[in-house]
Design an enzyme around this catalytic site. Structure first.
Site, short mmCIF file in Angstrom:
data_model
loop_
_atom_site.label_atom_id
_atom_site.label_comp_id
_atom_site.label_asym_id
_atom_site.label_seq_id
_atom_site.Cartn_x
_atom_site.Cartn_y
_atom_site.Cartn_z
CD GLN A 94 -1.14 1.81 -16.34
OE1 GLN A 94 -1.45 2.59 -17.23
NE2 GLN A 94 -1.39 0.52 -16.43
CD GLU A 146 -1.33 11.53 -16.71
OE1 GLU A 146 -1.00 10.34 -16.73
OE2 GLU A 146 -1.80 12.08 -15.69
CG HIS A 164 -8.66 5.79 -16.92
ND1 HIS A 164 -8.38 5.61 -18.24
CD2 HIS A 164 -7.61 6.48 -16.41
CE1 HIS A 164 -7.20 6.15 -18.51
NE2 HIS A 164 -6.71 6.69 -17.41
NE ARG A 204 -7.72 10.46 -16.16
CZ ARG A 204 -6.93 10.02 -15.22
NH1 ARG A 204 -7.42 9.70 -14.04
NH2 ARG A 204 -5.65 9.88 -15.43
CG HIS A 226 -9.17 5.53 -12.73
ND1 HIS A 226 -8.29 4.47 -12.68
CD2 HIS A 226 -8.40 6.66 -12.79
CE1 HIS A 226 -7.05 4.94 -12.71
NE2 HIS A 226 -7.10 6.26 -12.76
NE ARG A 277 -7.96 11.31 -10.22
CZ ARG A 277 -7.02 10.44 -10.57
NH1 ARG A 277 -5.87 10.43 -9.95
NH2 ARG A 277 -7.24 9.58 -11.53
C1 LIG Z 1 -4.76 1.58 -12.17
C2 LIG Z 1 -4.62 2.89 -11.45
C3 LIG Z 1 -3.83 3.89 -11.99
C4 LIG Z 1 -3.70 5.12 -11.33
N1 LIG Z 1 -2.84 6.07 -11.84
C5 LIG Z 1 -2.63 7.21 -11.13
C6 LIG Z 1 -1.66 8.15 -11.56
O1 LIG Z 1 -0.97 7.96 -12.56
N2 LIG Z 1 -1.49 9.27 -10.81
C7 LIG Z 1 -2.21 9.54 -9.69
O2 LIG Z 1 -2.03 10.59 -9.06
N3 LIG Z 1 -3.14 8.65 -9.26
C8 LIG Z 1 -3.35 7.50 -9.94
N4 LIG Z 1 -4.27 6.59 -9.49
C9 LIG Z 1 -4.99 6.88 -8.24
C10 LIG Z 1 -4.05 6.67 -7.06
O3 LIG Z 1 -3.30 5.50 -7.27
C11 LIG Z 1 -4.83 6.54 -5.77
O4 LIG Z 1 -5.79 7.53 -5.64
C12 LIG Z 1 -3.87 6.65 -4.58
O5 LIG Z 1 -2.83 5.72 -4.73
C13 LIG Z 1 -4.61 6.40 -3.28
O6 LIG Z 1 -3.67 6.25 -2.26
P1 LIG Z 1 -4.19 5.92 -0.80
O7 LIG Z 1 -2.99 5.80 0.05
O8 LIG Z 1 -5.23 6.88 -0.42
O9 LIG Z 1 -4.93 4.52 -0.96
P2 LIG Z 1 -4.37 3.09 -1.41
O10 LIG Z 1 -3.08 3.22 -2.12
O11 LIG Z 1 -5.45 2.38 -2.10
O12 LIG Z 1 -4.11 2.37 -0.02
C14 LIG Z 1 -5.19 1.99 0.80
C15 LIG Z 1 -4.68 1.03 1.84
O13 LIG Z 1 -5.68 0.79 2.83
C16 LIG Z 1 -5.74 -0.59 3.12
N5 LIG Z 1 -7.08 -0.87 3.66
C17 LIG Z 1 -8.28 -0.67 3.08
N6 LIG Z 1 -9.27 -1.06 3.90
C18 LIG Z 1 -8.69 -1.51 5.03
C19 LIG Z 1 -9.18 -2.07 6.25
N7 LIG Z 1 -10.49 -2.28 6.48
N8 LIG Z 1 -8.28 -2.44 7.20
C20 LIG Z 1 -6.95 -2.28 7.00
N9 LIG Z 1 -6.43 -1.78 5.86
C21 LIG Z 1 -7.29 -1.40 4.89
C22 LIG Z 1 -5.45 -1.24 1.77
O14 LIG Z 1 -5.09 -2.58 1.91
C23 LIG Z 1 -4.32 -0.34 1.29
O15 LIG Z 1 -3.10 -0.71 1.88
C24 LIG Z 1 -4.40 5.35 -10.13
C25 LIG Z 1 -5.21 4.35 -9.59
C26 LIG Z 1 -5.31 3.12 -10.23
C27 LIG Z 1 -6.17 2.05 -9.62
#
Ligand SMILES: Cc1cc2nc3c(=O)[nH]c(=O)nc-3n(C[C@H](O)[C@H](O)[C@H](O)COP(=O)(O)OP(=O)(O)OC[C@H]3O[C@@H](n4cnc5c(N)ncnc54)[C@H](O)[C@@H]3O)c2cc1C
Length: 498
Positions: A47, A114, A229, A275, A336, A371
């Protein structure tokens, strides 16, 4: 069984995976495997926004200082410096991909603030920054002819040969088993929130990458640092829904059941303390007054401001009968973000040759024991960029592909029972407050459940069952890390050490 060779294999389609894919596609063919639809990820739910020192009164040094303070002495200073120095370029790249960030009246980036940040430095798209970023980047991926995407493709194992990662095996719905080989594999599977009963994370966040790396023998650390969170909705119809920290940044205050602004009792930074401090204060206040939540009060803010800056929250809460310009919002802390994960160096290299990792699945060193808000989307971009540069050095001479190994699964009906029991145990014993006895009980539960999980003959493949086993592995790391951490620091708080 389907077999496919590609130059670069990416597991996961959140911001880390998609960023890496777009960069790697500049030098080779890329295949992305993702277990649900492309946009289903933690990224889509973010968000608040992305931290970057782009404001006039800001500098990367101040961003660095804030990050190090939040990390409570356990950050890797080199990794932090790289993160903050490369932040403005990361924002620029996202804009080039078509991401629309909010602008001020003078057409500069509109910057939010923040907890833990000494300046306004959060670049955002209202209260759905993650959705906008994922939209833009996934559109770029779809248009790129060098990238092939397999959705509904659940990765079950990393392929290890001669101590190197040569790809991954997966189950693709409709197609069945498959093996993908590549000269470099990027693990970008995101977080593990589903190891707790109460989390802001979506259903895909089951820590699969931690388990895949563990099974392959990669080093993993700091899993005891789970960020809770402070403000998620306490409501039967929308449990775990995040009320962004940016709302506290805009002036919303925390009140207890008696209506008192209780943060005065805990920290001079009040609602904008880091946090972990705010989450612990809320838990203490709930225990002290024996209530089931505290309240976030935004009623003194202008209705128009709330509708404009927090349209998603305003609308979703209205749909369940909560008018945030007139009513206090009942909130509790929820899991979170995972600060620990698969160890990587400055170019995303894990301890296994040819295996890279980026995003929430990693422990890059930038978060230390806690973090700083909005540093994680940034981390995903910066380290994926660095990894994409490093992979050009990987040779195409791969050792032989290992034989296909069917994943061990138990029937889904049993996995459901085990997952719920695990989530309850984790929430009770490995949450914001921990104790020696609680951690010992938890450890015994996890170890014995894992043995039972692996004993019976394997049932037909079920993603739910495979994920549940992965969650047990994740829980084992959290419990072991919490037991071994014999000092209270950052997000780890053991009442017996206080
Ligand atoms: C509600 C919420 C609010 C947030 N707000 C913020 C914010 O404002 N600012 C900020 O910096 N961060 C924020 N975060 C944290 C941030 O969103 C995440 O840390 C970040 O998006 C992680 O990105 P990623 O690409 O590592 O993982 P993700 O975006 O979670 O992507 C992981 C991917 O891996 C895939 N996957 C998982 N396991 C497998 C498998 N076995 N086989 C194939 N595919 C798989 C999933 O389907 C997904 O596509 C927030 C998180 C949440 C939940």
């Amino acid at each position: 069984m389907k077999q496919q060779n590609t130059d670069f294999l990416v597991i996961g389609s959140g911001l880390a995976g998609l960023t890496f894919a777009l960069k790697a596609a500049e030098i080779g063919q890329v295949t992305i495997l993702t277990k649900a639809q492309i946009q289903e990820s933690n990224t889509s739910w973010a968000q608040g926004g992305i931290a970057a020192a782009v404001g006039e009164s800001d500098s990367w040094k101040l961003h660095e200082e804030d990050t190090l303070i939040a990390g409570a002495g356990l950050c890797d200073p080199e990794a932090v410096r790289m993160l903050v120095q490369r932040a403005p370029a990361a924002i620029e790249w996202l804009e080039q991909q078509g991401t629309r960030f909010d602008l001020s009246a003078s057409n500069a980036l509109d910057l939010g603030r923040e907890g833990g940040h000494s300046r306004h430095r959060i670049v955002h798209h209202a209260d759905k920054t993650g959705w906008e970023v994922e939209r833009a980047v996934s559109e770029s991926v779809r248009k790129n002819p060098a990238i092939q995407v397999y959705e509904n493709c659940f990765v079950t194992d990393l392929l290890i040969s001669d101590g190197q990662c040569v790809g991954a095996s997966a189950k693709i719905s409709d197609l069945g088993s498959a093996q993908f080989t590549a000269k470099a594999t990027m693990l970008a599977t995101g977080g593990c929130g589903k190891v707790y009963s109460n989390t802001t994370n979506p259903r895909v966040a089951t820590g699969d990458g931690i388990a895949l790396a563990h099974n392959a023998g990669a080093t993993i650390s700091n899993m005891e640092f789970q960020q809770f969170h402070p403000t998620t909705l306490k409501h039967s119809q929308l449990a775990g829904f995040l009320i962004t920290e940016a709302m506290r940044g805009a002036g919303a205050t925390l009140r207890n059941h008696e209506g008192r602004r209780f943060m005065y009792d805990y920290d001079p930074r009040l609602e904008l303390a880091p946090r972990d401090v705010v989450a612990r204060s809320i838990e203490r206040e709930i225990q002290k007054l024996k209530t089931w939540c505290v309240y976030l009060d935004a009623t003194h803010l202008e209705s128009e401001q709330l509708k404009h800056e927090f349209p998603t929250i305003y609308q979703r809460l209205k749909e369940i009968g909560l008018e945030i310009d007139r009513q206090w919002i009942p909130v509790v802390p929820a899991q979170h973000y995972s600060c620990g994960g698969v160890n990587t160096d400055l170019v995303g290299q894990t301890s296994i040759p040819r295996l890279y990792a980026s995003g929430e699945v990693t422990c890059t060193g930038v978060h230390g024991a806690n973090r700083l808000a909005s540093n994680s989307l940034l981390e995903a971009i910066v380290f994926s960029f660095a990894a994409a540069e490093a992979i050009s050095a990987e040779s195409s001479n791969l050792p032989n592909t290992p034989e296909f190994k069917a994943p061990h699964c138990i029937p889904e009906s049993e996995a459901i029972h085990i997952r719920h029991a695990l989530q309850a145990q984790m929430s009770t014993h490995a949450g914001i407050f921990r104790t020696n006895a609680g951690l010992a009980t938890l450890k015994e539960f996890i170890d014995s459940t894992l043995i039972n999980y692996d004993e019976p003959p394997s049932a037909p493949f079920s993603a739910y069952s495979a994920e549940s086993r992965n969650l047990l592995i994740v829980a084992q790391y959290i419990a072991d890390g919490a037991i071994a951490r014999n000092v209270n620091v950052g997000l780890h708080f053991n009442a017996d050490l206080a």
